[in-house]
Write a protein that holds these residues in place. Structure first.
Motif, short mmCIF file in Angstrom:
data_model
loop_
_atom_site.label_atom_id
_atom_site.label_comp_id
_atom_site.label_asym_id
_atom_site.label_seq_id
_atom_site.Cartn_x
_atom_site.Cartn_y
_atom_site.Cartn_z
N LEU A 1 0.93 -1.12 -0.54
CA LEU A 1 0.08 0.24 -0.16
C LEU A 1 0.58 1.15 0.14
N PRO A 2 0.20 2.02 -0.54
CA PRO A 2 1.18 3.49 -1.22
C PRO A 2 1.43 3.81 0.34
N ASN A 3 0.81 4.56 0.93
CA ASN A 3 0.96 4.94 2.95
C ASN A 3 1.74 4.22 3.76
N GLU A 4 1.95 2.81 3.05
CA GLU A 4 2.81 2.33 4.33
C GLU A 4 4.24 2.45 3.92
N ILE B 1 3.52 8.48 -6.06
CA ILE B 1 3.01 7.86 -4.36
C ILE B 1 2.47 8.99 -3.92
N ASP B 2 3.03 10.34 -3.48
CA ASP B 2 2.43 11.31 -2.65
C ASP B 2 1.08 11.28 -2.89
N GLN B 3 0.65 10.92 -4.62
CA GLN B 3 -0.74 11.34 -4.70
C GLN B 3 -2.00 10.58 -4.02
N PHE B 4 -1.02 8.88 -3.65
CA PHE B 4 -2.82 8.10 -3.35
C PHE B 4 -2.62 8.88 -1.77
N ASP B 5 -3.76 7.84 -1.51
CA ASP B 5 -4.03 7.97 0.11
C ASP B 5 -4.18 6.33 0.69
N PHE B 6 -4.09 5.65 0.38
CA PHE B 6 -4.25 4.58 1.01
C PHE B 6 -4.02 3.49 1.41
#
Lengths: 308, 343, 349
Positions: free
Chosen positions: B261-264, B338-343
């Motif tokens: 997951l991007p956030n992790e 990657i910063d464009q996503f929040d999940f």
């Protein structure tokens, strides 16, 4: 010598394993990875110390894995919100102590069997945490390594674990409180008649393992910037196995912390040993089970011999 | 006295069997409701592989969004950790409680197909997402990427980062995890076909545990001193492996890629530890799944359709049997996006 | 704690643990009936109150029920068996391997699996009775060992599937209107009940659990009887493995993970003392019913799994506490209970 036969044989087995690794997979002994392995094992040692006391006292606690997850999450949440370590660490230990107190109240206060009470709390604590967190990792950012940086952090964790081991070991040997636990574990009724309060001893034992688990959870949590609320699954089995392999008798009243130390090291080395020796991973559980059985069989053999 | 107990118990069971059979066919409890009124509030059951897994939680968020827009009730439930038998039981309970459509991510393709066929026989629609079941057990598979696509994407990226030569190792979930084993098959297929100078030196389980995965990664690096890359195919293992590389001081020597997951993984990607994570927009997957489920019941999505329209987006339906609704190609999340996503 | 035939009278029956549990099960059932049953769009009844749902609850609890049944005599003798879930998985794998790779026909493969179960139980029995080792730790070791063997045979990844429909019938279809595995379960339940409650053999279990030395002096072949219950547990666990495989249509190395704890929960809920010496098979059946209705009832009412699991833990604690209340009320101080001792003199250190 004979009195410590068991602990020495486990140490011997560990020695054989370490020598085998030195010959066939010397890569095991590189500095940094070995340090990381010891750092990862340190929290488990702390929990094992608590479990040794519980089992010597003729109880059992299979909820430590869940307590580990819950107290770790509590501490991590505080760290993540910017609280200093001086607040988060005691908070985690307090959370663990409270959960331990709950177990203790039911077991010592109401006289309920420990295996069933801790079975119930194992499930309840973990599922409650899962429901609350939904698996989301907790970010502790700069609080990693307690803010000490990797090098100092790793050594601090290892030293703390050894200190706990030493403290608990000495307490068991030299303090009256330690002897009380052996007494209650050997024969609770006799202990009561001798003036010890078995219920209080048992209750405090569970509070202690809860607090130690909280400490261990924080030691594990700070080894990475992200803390997983699903941590600690299977911890209770590993720790109980380590304690038993190390010579602590499940019938209570016998055992010491040195045995626990080597028992834990032996069991924790199986998985890395397989990797370094190039053995397939699916042998791990079978080997673990065999070691446990060998340790127990060795016990039985000896007491059969002693009886004849 | 005990006999009385046994008698009472039996009576209780018999009574329960008589239950509500007087209101008629309890057997066909949800014969397909006539799709007459589009205003009907549907009940959609969304079954993940594991409820507490952040990956599925993010899928569920997108699913809930779609359900809210459509006015449907979404039940998101399942085993709290990977458990094929509990998945079956949840599906069977849903069949009996009269849901309209079931959407599943199968922990185990074969065993989950069994109750799903029963569901279809009773008129309940079935779609799968993320991890398919057998084709005869569902109408459509909302496919974010085929196992082959995933395996090849991972292997190709690994090769690209390693200059087509060198050693790599894989960290998986548990040894029995079906999805991971299938991806491994395709990774090795791609490896054998296209990259003769690369070697998979090890395959170890992290058991979906962060600490274990981190320790395993450390061991892999020191047991295989020439290791160039760690491929983490269990989502919790990706940040764990990255942390291990960081602590071993091997940033730049050992690359990390995986399905995460991007956030992790944001911080590790920015620190240059993890080169990229390959995934897809999990929220979109959930959203599309619920939309498809709803449309299937209402009849706007039928077997044989070539495309599926949701709002102004159109999704291709492909696959040998034209039953895979394609979300799109897997996305590579790296420093640039990657910063464009929040999940 | 169990309803004893010594103290007669309706009052004792009403106060017995099993009766209270029975009432709890009935109340549970009624509760879930009301929150879990409804009518769907076309007017048909759906949910808990349907025959299908009830049958599925039975199907879901069959394997656990078998394990709990056979765990009861073990716990009565003061022992425990943590390895039953792993034996279930290992037997399932052996069954699958015999059939698929050994080309052994289904009935013989089933016998093979049962034989493996017997051997597994035999290993437990040998270590516990001949070497006089504590059951908790022996079965902790075999819990890892058998699961490990299952993983080793399959390399973790291999699964066995594609069984003929005639086999899958056992786990998935109806026979004479009821789930096909139900007659098997009923037969085992009756057999275990008769063994424990109606044979002198079975009655000795409680004596052995209550006072192993006394039993020995009374001339009971304590070791032989204890050995038998562990072997029996292995066989029944293998049977549960076969049914599990039929229900899922597949055998995997992780089959039955966690089932042993569920079984212990059901047994203790049913009033059997974990220290041995008192308990009943019908109590265990009620315990299985209580947990199965709780878990499936919540699922049928579309509630979350986590809540079901939490409530199971709470239910267990409440049941234990409730059984202690009479003791407290009779004003005897509760002694600290400790881990069950092995049925032999405590091992000298």
């Amino acid at each position: 010598m004979k009195k410590y036969f068991r602990e020495l044989s486990v140490a011997g087995a560990l020695g054989v394993l370490l020598i085998a690794l030195a010959i066939f997979a010397p890569a095991f002994y590189q500095g940094q990875p070995l340090l990381s392995l010891l750092t990862a094992t340190a929290p488990k040692l702390v929990v094992a110390c608590g479990m040794a006391l519980i089992i010597i006292g003729r109880q059992i606690d299979i909820s430590v894995g869940s307590q580990f997850a819950v107290s770790g999450a509590c501490g991590a949440l505080l760290l993540g919100h910017g609280q200093p370590v001086a607040v988060a660490l005691p908070a985690a230990m307090l959370a663990g102590a409270l959960m331990g107190a709950f177990n203790g109240a039911l077991i010592a206060g109401l006289g309920l069997p420990s295996i069933v009470v801790t079975l119930a709390t194992m499930v309840s604590f973990r599922e409650a945490l899962r429901w609350k967190r939904q698996g989301e990792l907790i970010n502790i950012g700069a609080a990693q390594w307690f803010g000490l940086g990797q090098g100092h952090g790793q050594w601090t964790i290892i030293i703390v674990a050894l200190a706990v081991l030493l403290a608990v070991g000495c307490a068991m040997r030299y303090l009256a409180a330690g002897r009380f636990i052996y007494a209650v574990g050997t024969d609770a009724e006799a202990a009561r008649l001798a003036g010890i309060n078995p219920r209080l001893v048992t209750f405090l034992n569970f509070v202690l393992i809860g607090a130690l688990t909280g400490l261990a959870a924080m030691m594990a949590a700070v080894q990475s910037p992200l803390v997983d609320p699903n941590a600690g699954v299977g911890l209770e089995l590993l720790v109980i196995a380590a304690v038993v392999v190390g010579g602590v008798s499940i019938s209570g009243g016998r055992g010491n912390l040195f045995g626990v130390f080597v028992g834990l090291l032996l069991l924790s080395c199986i998985s890395p040993a397989l990797t370094y020796l190039g053995v397939e991973a699916y042998w791990e559980k079978a080997i673990q089970g065999t070691i446990i059985l060998l340790a127990v069989v060795a016990d039985g053999w000896r007491s059969r011999k002693n009886k004849n | 006295m005990k006999r009385i107990l046994v008698l009472l118990l039996t009576a209780g069971l018999v009574l329960s069997g008589c239950g509500k059979s007087d209101t008629g066919s309890s057997a066909d409890s949800s014969s397909a409701a006539p799709a007459a009124s589009g205003a009907k509030k549907l009940t959609i059951g969304l079954l993940p592989k594991a409820k507490g897994n952040p990956y599925f939680v993010s899928v569920a968020k997108g699913a809930q969004k779609a359900a809210d827009e459509l006015g449907d009730t979404l039940i998101f439930d399942g085993p709290t950790n990977d458990d094929a038998s509990k998945q079956n039981e949840t599906v069977e309970n849903w069949i009996n409680s009269g849901v309209d459509v079931i959407a599943v991510a199968a922990e185990d393709k074969d065993s989950l197909s069994t109750p799903l066929r029963k569901a279809e026989a009773k008129g309940i629609k079935v779609v799968s997402f993320d991890a398919d079941v057998l084709p005869d057990a569902r109408s459509f598979f909302v496919n974010q990427a085929t196992p082959q696509g995933i395996g090849y994407a991972l292997m190709d990226k690994a090769a690209q980062l390693s200059g087509n030569t060198g050693e790599f190792a894989i960290i998986t979930a548990s040894l029995t995890a079906a999805n991971q084993n299938e991806w491994r098959k395709y990774i090795e297929e791609d490896l054998a076909k296209n990259y003769p100078n690369m070697k998979e030196v090890d395959f170890r389980p992290g058991n979906d545990d962060k600490t274990t995965s981190q320790t395993v990664a450390t061991e892999l690096m020191s047991a295989h001193p020439n290791l160039k890359l760690i491929m983490a195919i269990s989502s919790i293992a990706v940040p764990a492996a990255a942390e291990a590389v960081k602590q071993a001081g091997k940033i730049g020597t050992v690359n990390v890629i995986g399905l995460g997951l991007p956030n992790e993984n944001k911080q590790y990607v920015h620190d240059g530890v993890t080169n990229c994570v390959i995934l897809w927009n999990t929220g979109d997957l959930g959203y599309l799944t619920v939309q498809a489920a709803d449309a299937l019941v209402k009849g706007t999505l039928k077997p044989g359709d070539k495309t599926f329209k949701v709002g102004d987006k159109s999704y291709d339906i492909a696959g040998d049997k034209n039953d895979n609704i394609l979300l799109g190609a897997p996305t590579v999340f790296d420093k640039s996006n990657i910063d464009q996503f929040d999940f | 704690m169990s309803s004893s035939h010594k103290t007669g009278g309706t009052k004792a029956l009403l106060r017995s643990h099993e009766f209270i549990l029975f009432v709890v099960v009935v109340v549970e059932w009624i509760f879930f009936y009301f929150i879990g049953t409804s009518k769907n769009f076309s007017g048909h009844t759906v949910g808990f109150g349907t025959l299908d749902a009830q049958f599925d609850i039975l199907r879901h609890s069959c394997e656990i029920g078998l394990l709990a049944l056979v765990m009861t005599p073990i716990i009565l003798t003061g022992g425990i068996d943590l390895s039953v879930g792993s034996v279930l998985g290992f037997a399932a794998i052996v069954f699958g391997k015999l059939w698929r790779d050994g080309h052994v026909p289904i009935p013989e493969a089933m016998l093979g699996a049962l034989a493996v179960g017997a051997c597994a139980g035999g290993l437990n029995a040998f270590l516990i009775t001949w070497l006089r080792l504590p059951p908790l730790i022996v079965t902790l070791g075999t819990y890892s060992l058998f699961r490990g063997l299952a993983e080793a045979v399959t390399h973790g990844a291999d699964t066995f599937t594609g069984f003929p429909d005639s086999f899958n019938f056992l786990g998935q279809e109806r026979w004479l209107g009821m789930p096909a595995q139900l007659p098997v379960f009923v037969i085992v339940a009756i057999a275990v009940w008769l063994l424990v409650h109606r044979t002198t053999f079975g009655r000795s279990f409680r004596a052995i659990g209550y006072a192993p030395e006394g039993a020995r002096y009374a001339g009971l072949p304590v070791e032989r009887r204890i050995a038998l219950v562990y072997v029996l547990a292995g066989v029944v666990a293998a049977l549960a493995g076969i049914i599990y495989t039929a229900r899922l249509g597949e055998a995997k190395a992780d089959s039955g993970t966690g089932y042993e704890l569920f079984a212990i929960t059901a047994v203790v809920l049913g009033g059997t003392s974990i220290f041995g010496g008192s308990g009943s098979v019908h109590g265990t059946l009620l315990g299985v019913a209580a947990v199965a209705i709780l878990k499936n009832g919540i699922s049928l009412a579309h509630g979350p799994t986590e809540v079901a699991d939490m409530l199971t833990g709470v239910l267990l604690i409440l049941a234990l506490t409730a059984s202690i209340v009479p003791k407290i009320l009779s004003k005897r101080p509760a002694r600290v209970q400790t881990v069950p001792s092995t049925p032999q003199p405590s091992p000298t250190s």
